[in-house]
Design an enzyme around this catalytic site. Structure first.
Site, PDB file in Angstrom:
ATOM      1  N   GLU A  92      36.186 -22.922 -21.895  1.00 20.20           N
ATOM      2  CA  GLU A  92      34.741 -22.847 -22.132  1.00 20.20           C
ATOM      3  C   GLU A  92      34.122 -23.664 -21.017  1.00 20.20           C
ATOM      4  OE1 GLU A  92      31.249 -23.421 -22.469  1.00 20.20           O
ATOM      5  OE2 GLU A  92      31.758 -24.993 -23.889  1.00 20.20           O
ATOM      6  N   CYS A 139      26.287 -27.381 -23.090  1.00 18.01           N
ATOM      7  CA  CYS A 139      26.660 -26.153 -22.373  1.00 18.01           C
ATOM      8  C   CYS A 139      25.746 -25.014 -22.769  1.00 18.01           C
ATOM      9  CB  CYS A 139      28.122 -25.804 -22.637  1.00 18.01           C
ATOM     10  SG  CYS A 139      28.550 -25.790 -24.381  1.00 18.01           S
TER      11      CYS A 139
END
Length: 478
Positions: free
Chosen positions: A236, A270
């Site tokens: 990720e 994020c």
């Protein structure tokens, strides 16, 4: 100015009285950074972890050495033989106990996340709660690791899928979510029958140590070793997330969502919103409201009540913000509010809104801080094309009241991201859904849905319980 008896970390206590709560979660002024084969040890260099609000030392941590790492990995591989032999519901029971241990120390752990990372206290406590929620989720999952029964075309044959543990799963976490990402991965990996090797972020070691201490207390069956190794990879990586506001949107709802998505965690999630595409008919109205809200945001000590934006995490983060603003200006960006580093001992920067062309190359990059690029669009098709034009593909959201817009947005001609939202921010995902993105973001999935399958290996099994040998596809072999 600190009084003289608070200036240095002594053997008796922390440098500041307000750090003394750390002793309640097993931390001291000096801490070994590795939990290896059931014991705390580390023989590497000594580092200082600092409070990003003032860049002063909180405590010292001794990092592990290569030799420590190798010892820990050998122990983890050995432990995996026992752990995978436990029935999955028994593994779930141990994860339940881990959740209970974290629940008892929720306030202290949340305060530590806020202190060491820099996010506001409400977010720090919320992050630890997310790990607890993942423990609860994984307990139920431990009784649902089901494989499929596949109809066989051959008589007296049975075909089915069996899911088996991978063995050892490595989890590497970043500073912006120093324990939540561990929860997403480790809770599921453990109930799936894997042992876990955790390498926490180098700038938030106290969070790593405190969580590991609580896990270790649950029992010798669960081990966490602060080290690094990958087998099968689940990545990720970056996100350059966009919000689109159409002309039929609920503007009040959109503005509140944009504020949280863009400035929450000082723009260091994020899933932070970095690009905002506003329909030309509501462009100025939304922009004026946003600028007004930005000017009211309280920036300061993340542990103080009322603070909405704490510091960025490190001095390097502050310097990257300054460099990013210079690049933005050089590419024709117009700073509408913010754009400066704040004068202080800490790493405080101003939440920033920038008017800029969607063609500017800086828009396609991820500046990890509270900087929001605002651009004008005329149609949904144009907005979708711009949303999809960046290398990253993590999160996205559209604000609209039209069903046709919603279903185009979530369909094959819509957003190409792993998270596709409607009328909510790009950040703040629930644990029940699979979390992750596409393209340069990495393609992996964590947390809910069927993400558990990435922590196991699938075997397709066919059993012949008859006395004949019929072959697939009707083949006659003599």
């Amino acid at each position: 100015m600190l009084s003289s008896h608070h200036c240095l970390v002594s053997e008796m206590g922390f440098a500041k009285k307000e750090y003394e709560f750390l002793s309640e979660i097993g931390l001291g002024p000096d801490n070994p950074g590795g939990f290896i084969n059931g014991k705390w040890k580390a023989s590497g260099p000594v580092i200082s972890t600092v409070n990003p609000s003032n860049n002063q030392q909180i405590a010292k941590v001794t990092e592990v050495s290569i030799e420590d790492y190798e010892e820990g990995l050998r122990a983890c591989n050995e432990a995996a033989k026992t752990w995978k032999s436990l029935p999955a519901p028994k593994r779930g029971e141990i994860v339940r106990q881990i959740g209970d241990a974290l629940r008892e120390k929720l306030q202290h752990l949340g305060r530590l996340v806020s202190l060491e990372m820099g996010k506001i206290l409400a977010e720090g406590i919320g992050e630890v709660q997310e790990v607890i929620d993942m423990c609860d989720y994984a307990v139920g999952l431990s009784r649902q690791l089901n494989g499929s029964i596949v109809p066989s075309e051959r008589p007296n044959h049975m075909m089915f899928e069996v899911w088996n543990p991978l063995g050892v799963v490595g989890v590497i976490t970043a500073f912006n979510f120093p324990c939540a990402v561990l929860g997403w991965n480790a809770c599921i990996a453990l109930v799936c029958g894997n042992c876990v090797v955790w390498k926490g972020a180098p700038t938030t070691p106290l969070v790593t140590i405190a969580v590991t201490k609580l896990v270790a207390e649950v029992g010798s069956k669960v081990q966490k070793i602060v080290n690094e190794r990958f087998g099968k990879c689940l990545l990720e990586l970056s996100g350059n997330n966009a919000i689109i506001v159409m002309d039929d949107a609920n503007i009040g709802l959109a503005v509140r969502s944009i504020l949280f998505a863009a400035v929450g965690t000082a723009g260091q999630r994020c899933t932070t919103c970095r690009r905002l595409y506003l329909h030309e008919s509501i462009y100025q109205s939304v922009l004026d409201q946003l600028v007004g809200l930005y000017k009211q945001v309280k920036i300061g000590d993340p542990l103080e009540k009322g603070t909405l934006v704490g510091p960025v995490h490190t001095q390097a983060s502050r310097e990257n913000f300054e460099k990013g603003i210079s690049t933005i200006k050089s590419q024709g960006g117009k700073i509408l509010t913010g754009g400066s580093v704040m004068e202080s001992d800490g790493n405080f920067v101003q939440p920033t809104i920038v008017e800029i062309s969607s063609d500017a190359s800086v828009v396609k990059e991820e500046l990890f801080g509270p900087v929001l690029y605002v651009m004008k669009i005329k149609t949904l098709e144009e907005a979708i094309e711009l949303n999809n034009s960046v290398p990253q593909g993590l999160s996205s959201s559209v604000f609209t009241s039209k069903p046709e817009t919603i279903f185009k947005w979530i369909g094959p001609h819509g957003s190409d991201c792993g998270i596709v939202n409607v009328n909510i921010p790009t950040n703040g995902a629930e644990i029940g859904g699979a979390f992750g993105g596409e393209k340069a973001t990495g393609g992996g999935r964590e947390a809910g849905s069927d993400s558990w399958k990435q922590y196991m290996r699938r075997s397709t099994c066919t059993i012949n319980y008859g006395s004949e040998l019929p072959l697939a596809q009707g083949i006659n072999f003599g």
